[in-house]
Structures are given as structure tokens and as C-alpha cells.
Design an enzyme around this catalytic site. Structure first.
Site, PDB file in Angstrom:
ATOM      1  N   ASP A  16      15.835  61.471 -19.890  1.00 31.14           N
ATOM      2  CA  ASP A  16      16.738  60.817 -20.862  1.00 31.14           C
ATOM      3  C   ASP A  16      16.397  61.033 -22.088  1.00 31.14           C
ATOM      4  O   ASP A  16      15.124  60.706 -22.440  1.00 31.14           O
ATOM      5  CB  ASP A  16      16.546  59.274 -20.313  1.00 31.14           C
ATOM      6  CG  ASP A  16      17.599  58.476 -21.270  1.00 31.14           C
ATOM      7  OD1 ASP A  16      18.273  58.962 -22.146  1.00 31.14           O
ATOM      8  OD2 ASP A  16      17.953  57.294 -20.870  1.00 31.14           O
ATOM      9  N   ASN A  30      31.163  63.667 -31.516  1.00 31.01           N
ATOM     10  CA  ASN A  30      32.528  64.391 -31.599  1.00 31.01           C
ATOM     11  C   ASN A  30      32.876  64.495 -33.085  1.00 31.01           C
ATOM     12  O   ASN A  30      32.118  63.529 -33.981  1.00 31.01           O
ATOM     13  CB  ASN A  30      33.745  63.369 -30.896  1.00 31.01           C
ATOM     14  CG  ASN A  30      33.778  61.898 -31.145  1.00 31.01           C
ATOM     15  OD1 ASN A  30      33.584  61.582 -32.650  1.00 31.01           O
ATOM     16  ND2 ASN A  30      33.344  60.954 -30.371  1.00 31.01           N
ATOM     17  N   GLY A  38      28.815  59.522 -22.354  1.00 32.34           N
ATOM     18  CA  GLY A  38      27.786  60.629 -22.243  1.00 32.34           C
ATOM     19  C   GLY A  38      26.659  60.038 -22.970  1.00 32.34           C
ATOM     20  O   GLY A  38      26.075  59.125 -23.244  1.00 32.34           O
ATOM     21  N   VAL A  39      26.148  61.375 -23.547  1.00 27.72           N
ATOM     22  CA  VAL A  39      24.946  61.094 -24.234  1.00 27.72           C
ATOM     23  C   VAL A  39      25.106  60.404 -25.584  1.00 27.72           C
ATOM     24  O   VAL A  39      24.170  59.822 -26.104  1.00 27.72           O
ATOM     25  CB  VAL A  39      24.129  62.528 -24.583  1.00 27.72           C
ATOM     26  CG1 VAL A  39      24.762  63.355 -25.291  1.00 27.72           C
ATOM     27  CG2 VAL A  39      22.708  62.286 -24.856  1.00 27.72           C
ATOM     28  N   ASP A  40      26.186  60.398 -26.062  1.00 29.39           N
ATOM     29  CA  ASP A  40      26.425  59.644 -27.460  1.00 29.39           C
ATOM     30  C   ASP A  40      26.614  58.454 -27.241  1.00 29.39           C
ATOM     31  O   ASP A  40      25.810  57.629 -27.948  1.00 29.39           O
ATOM     32  CB  ASP A  40      27.892  60.232 -27.741  1.00 29.39           C
ATOM     33  CG  ASP A  40      28.377  59.837 -29.084  1.00 29.39           C
ATOM     34  OD1 ASP A  40      27.439  59.478 -29.892  1.00 29.39           O
ATOM     35  OD2 ASP A  40      29.254  60.360 -29.531  1.00 29.39           O
ATOM     36  N   SER A 125      27.633  70.188 -25.145  1.00 27.49           N
ATOM     37  CA  SER A 125      28.907  70.542 -24.768  1.00 27.49           C
ATOM     38  C   SER A 125      29.112  70.660 -23.550  1.00 27.49           C
ATOM     39  O   SER A 125      30.119  71.211 -22.974  1.00 27.49           O
ATOM     40  CB  SER A 125      29.425  71.901 -25.501  1.00 27.49           C
ATOM     41  OG  SER A 125      29.684  71.747 -26.870  1.00 27.49           O
ATOM     42  N   VAL A 128      31.582  66.268 -20.950  1.00 28.70           N
ATOM     43  CA  VAL A 128      33.247  66.224 -21.284  1.00 28.70           C
ATOM     44  C   VAL A 128      33.763  67.239 -21.797  1.00 28.70           C
ATOM     45  O   VAL A 128      34.891  67.857 -21.594  1.00 28.70           O
ATOM     46  CB  VAL A 128      33.682  64.922 -21.781  1.00 28.70           C
ATOM     47  CG1 VAL A 128      33.185  63.845 -20.909  1.00 28.70           C
ATOM     48  CG2 VAL A 128      33.108  64.732 -23.055  1.00 28.70           C
ATOM     49  N   TYR A 129      32.920  68.103 -22.503  1.00 29.97           N
ATOM     50  CA  TYR A 129      33.535  69.340 -23.363  1.00 29.97           C
ATOM     51  C   TYR A 129      33.807  70.718 -22.431  1.00 29.97           C
ATOM     52  O   TYR A 129      34.149  71.497 -22.908  1.00 29.97           O
ATOM     53  CB  TYR A 129      32.817  69.509 -24.581  1.00 29.97           C
ATOM     54  CG  TYR A 129      33.118  68.639 -25.752  1.00 29.97           C
ATOM     55  CD1 TYR A 129      34.044  67.596 -25.635  1.00 29.97           C
ATOM     56  CD2 TYR A 129      32.274  68.898 -27.028  1.00 29.97           C
ATOM     57  CE1 TYR A 129      34.304  66.622 -26.680  1.00 29.97           C
ATOM     58  CE2 TYR A 129      33.031  68.106 -28.138  1.00 29.97           C
ATOM     59  CZ  TYR A 129      33.702  66.971 -27.893  1.00 29.97           C
ATOM     60  OH  TYR A 129      33.987  66.176 -29.238  1.00 29.97           O
TER      61      TYR A 129
END
Ligand code: ADP
Length: 179
Positions: A16, A30, A38-40, A125, A128-129
Site C-alpha cells: 500500500d 485525474n 483507487g490510489v487517489d 494508469s 480505472v484508466y
């Protein structure tokens, strides 16, 4: 696993990113720097509200894809967070590799500029990207390798891979680069 590039260490770790004891961690943000999942989401939750107030105050225009902006790290063990924006995967013919390379390179430049000896990256990326993990691993690891060879800084670059599948993809690419 790890490799030495001159005096610098490039390592892969499954874990993590919010728990890393390094000078800077990289956030896969983004372009609006609006926060997300996610990580954000994990980084903003662990870092606390100062991260968002700093990005809104200093970078109200957001951050273009392939670039990165720095903030302090709030409650995180790191000193800085570099918020970068990776490309959305659209099949590979829309400049995705160049944009992903640029995201990594800009963060490495920020690390040097902020005198960070250690920096940790997520697999930008690949969530979800939708960037294919093996292709993202090739671009990420080649970019870091080249940068360390040329710059000999930062002393430690750690790729923090959240799940076993992503770790495996990065480990296979790193092994093939050594072969
Ligand atoms: P993107 O929008 O750039 O694809 P995501 O956050 O969706 O960003 O995913 C990027 C990568 O980060 C994925 O491989 C995902 O599994 C991983 N990830 C999610 N949470 C964490 C975390 N706490 N630490 C490290 N990596 C994480």
C-alpha cells in the site's frame, strides 16, 4: 525484488503506497485533481484534507495528462505527494506510451528538484484508466531505468504494486530487462 543502477536502487514491492516511509509518494490523479477512487482516494484519505486544499489553492486549473504537480503530504509519512495524471488507455495509438513516460519522468524530475532521496510510485494508469499492466510495466520500468542511469538520483525508486497480478507483471518485465 530490486536492481541496482549504479548507486541507485530500483525496487518492486507489493503493498500500500500510503504506508511507505519515503521522501515522496506519487499519486495517480485525474486532470481536474478532483480526487477519486483507487490510489487517489487512498492517498487523500490517509493524507487528510490539506492535500486537497493545497491542490485547489495552488493548481486550480488542474494538471495536464503526462505532467505532475507537488504538494506536501499531510498526515502521510512522506514529505511530498507528486500528483500526476497518466493517460486513459484508448487502444495504444493515441500517444499513451509517451504520456505515461512523461508522467513518470516529470515525477522523477520533481523528486530531484525537491531533493528527495526516495520516491514511491503506484502503477499509474493500470486501474480505472485501463492501461494493460504488462505494457505499463515496460514503459514505467524503462523510463525509471533510463532516468537513474542518466541522473543517478533519486537513490531509491520503489514501485508499490497493490495486488499480486500487477506485481507479477512488473517483476516479469524487470527480469526480462536484466536478461
Ligand atoms: P488510474 O486511474 O491511474 O488507473 P487507479 O487508482 O485506478 O489509477 O489505479 C492505479 C493502480 O493503483 C492500480 O494498479 C491499483 O490497483 C493501484 N492501487 C490502488 N490502491 C492502491 C494503494 N493504496 N497503494 C498502491 N497502489 C494502489
Amino acid at each position: 525484488m530490486f536492481v541496482m543502477i549504479g548507486a541507485c536502487r530500483l525496487e518492486l514491492l507489493q503493498g500500500d503506497i500510503t504506508r511507505q516511509q519515503v521522501d515522496a509518494i506519487v499519486n495517480a490523479a485525474n486532470s481536474e485533481l478532483a480526487g477519486g477512487g483507487g490510489v487517489d482516494g487512498a492517498i487523500h484519505r490517509a493524507g487528510g484534507p490539506t492535500l486537497m486544499s493545497e491542490t485547489s489553492a495552488k493548481f486550480p486549473q488542474g494538471c495536464p495528462t503526462g505532467s505532475a504537480v507537488p504538494t506536501t503530504a499531510g498526515n502521510l509519512p512522506a514529505k511530498f505527494v507528486f500528483h500526476t495524471v497518466g493517460p486513459i488507455w484508448r487502444g495504444g495509438q493515441e500517444g499513451e506510451p509517451d504520456l505515461l513516460r512523461s508522467a513518470f519522468k516529470t515525477c522523477l524530475e520533481l523528486a530531484v528538484e525537491h531533493q528527495c532521496e526516495s520516491v514511491a510510485f503506484p502503477a499509474i494508469s493500470t486501474g480505472v484508466y485501463g492501461y494493460p499492466k504488462d505494457l505499463a510495466a515496460e514503459t514505467a520500468l524503462q523510463t525509471i531505468h533510463e532516468f537513474l542511469q542518466t541522473t543517478q538520483q533519486p537513490k531509491l525508486v520503489r514501485m508499490v504494486l497493490f495486488d499480486g497480478g500487477t506485481y507479477g507483471a512488473f517483476a516479469r518485465v524487470l527480469e526480462s530487462m536484466l536478461a
